[in-house]
Scaffold this active site. Sequence first.
Site, PDB file in Angstrom:
ATOM      1  CG  ASP A  93      -0.214  -0.187   2.323  1.00 20.64           C
ATOM      2  OD1 ASP A  93       0.960   0.303   2.818  1.00 20.64           O
ATOM      3  OD2 ASP A  93      -0.901  -0.870   3.652  1.00 20.64           O
ATOM      4  CB  SER A  94       0.056   4.664  -0.905  1.00 21.10           C
ATOM      5  OG  SER A  94      -0.868   5.251  -0.491  1.00 21.10           O
ATOM      6  N   GLY A  96      -1.143   5.685   2.840  1.00 21.74           N
ATOM      7  CA  GLY A  96      -1.528   6.839   3.122  1.00 21.74           C
ATOM      8  C   GLY A  96      -1.728   6.522   4.029  1.00 21.74           C
ATOM      9  CG  PHE A  97      -5.506   3.350   6.564  1.00 18.32           C
ATOM     10  CD1 PHE A  97      -6.515   3.621   6.238  1.00 18.32           C
ATOM     11  CD2 PHE A  97      -4.975   2.314   7.080  1.00 18.32           C
ATOM     12  CE1 PHE A  97      -7.868   3.203   7.217  1.00 18.32           C
ATOM     13  CE2 PHE A  97      -5.970   2.308   8.900  1.00 18.32           C
ATOM     14  CZ  PHE A  97      -7.643   2.529   8.608  1.00 18.32           C
ATOM     15  CG  ASP A 147      -5.653   6.766  -0.630  1.00 13.45           C
ATOM     16  OD1 ASP A 147      -4.298   6.038   0.040  1.00 13.45           O
ATOM     17  OD2 ASP A 147      -6.828   6.466  -0.197  1.00 13.45           O
ATOM     18  N   GLY A 216     -11.124   3.522   2.448  1.00 12.90           N
ATOM     19  CA  GLY A 216     -12.472   4.371   3.279  1.00 12.90           C
ATOM     20  C   GLY A 216     -13.771   4.244   4.250  1.00 12.90           C
ATOM     21  CG  ASP A 266      -5.781  -5.266   2.847  1.00 14.72           C
ATOM     22  OD1 ASP A 266      -5.090  -4.666   4.071  1.00 14.72           O
ATOM     23  OD2 ASP A 266      -6.612  -4.453   1.935  1.00 14.72           O
ATOM     24  CB  CYS A 304     -11.811 -26.575   9.573  1.00 15.66           C
ATOM     25  SG  CYS A 304     -10.120 -26.304   9.409  1.00 15.66           S
ATOM     26  CB  CYS A 306      -6.771 -26.392   8.967  1.00 14.00           C
ATOM     27  SG  CYS A 306      -7.178 -26.189  10.662  1.00 14.00           S
ATOM     28  CB  CYS A 309      -9.215 -28.907  12.796  1.00 12.57           C
ATOM     29  SG  CYS A 309      -9.597 -27.386  13.153  1.00 12.57           S
ATOM     30  CG  HIS A 335      -8.344 -22.318  12.564  1.00 12.62           C
ATOM     31  ND1 HIS A 335      -8.749 -23.497  11.916  1.00 12.62           N
ATOM     32  CD2 HIS A 335      -9.010 -21.604  12.894  1.00 12.62           C
ATOM     33  CE1 HIS A 335     -10.181 -23.441  12.413  1.00 12.62           C
ATOM     34  NE2 HIS A 335     -10.664 -22.142  12.092  1.00 12.62           N
TER      35      HIS A 335
END
Length: 369
Positions: A93-94, A96-97, A147, A216, A266, A304, A306, A309, A335
Amino acid sequence: MAFDFKLKHTDKNCGARAGKMITTHGIINTPVFMPVGTRAAVKTMSPDELKKIGAQIILSNTYHLYLRPGHKLIKEAGGLHNFMSWNKPILTDSGGFQVFSLGKTLKVTDEGVNFKSIIDGSSHFLTPEMAIEIQNDLGADIIMALDECPPYPSEKKHVKEAVERSLQWAKRCKKSHHSEEQALFGIVQGGVHRDLREYSAQNTVEIDFRGYGIGGFSVGEPHDLMLEVLNETVSFLPNNKLRYLMGVGNPTSILEAIGLGIDMFDCVLPTRIARNGTVFISTGRLNIKNALYEKDFGPLDSNCDCYVCRNFSRAYLRHLFKIGEILALRLLTWHNLSFIFNLMDHARIAIQEDSFLDFKALFNEQYQR
């Protein structure tokens, strides 16, 4: 290999889409969830483990990597892929957030953002050109335009100013970006204001990016309102470009957004709540700290398959967590990411079979239990 996106199928009953993203570091099937490796590591997980459980791409954070260890050092190491020994795709990401989440410690101008480091308090100035330079040095497959992300709630006047500034910064980002191997995405802002979302989307699309982030959202606004505005926003984005809903990681929210036509997600949620003892299971969330599980020798989720589990009981995982054993955080994270990746796998299959709405309804019915 040049970046490309091919839309393979759209569910005939809704907007859900299945596609294929081609990058220098591999092919990604969409819709896709990207685990967050903020500082060049997904917390508690090794790159090999991430591959084993189905991670196709990870996200790293420009802001944090710029502050430490620095983008020049990472470039010297051969780029982010070499630095962290991850040979699959990466999105950065840039920053910005993260910068705008600093609140009162920053000053925003049309030129860029003045902010103070969370590490040592030193002052820094981030411009759109600098955000691109940093990400070029990091060498991610997908990079994001800088942004301005206004907080929720904000006055509409402030949100409009942020939209205008983000559009100007997006143009400067595109002008500064010259790497053919990196796909630059623009970001649509506008808060919960439908007219500003339309304005932002149409003008960002006019600049012409390889894909479009939708920022946003999931910052405190009512969930139903988010979905309503998101649905309208998606309608202004081109069908042949990727659509990336930033910062959303709750399973039911992901499925709702997929149904509206979102391709990428994400969020820190799956890994963060795991480190706090909470896991996703097919009937909702489970807090392993609950005394109810002290003598529960069943798996976290009987539905599950995985590694966690298959091999460990709730009682054992609770024991590990209560004594502060690091293995607990690793296994719970394992998990949760497996759960999300499995959800995305089944969503892609359902889309291709034109049965996504039925799949979503069944999942939601079970999850609400």
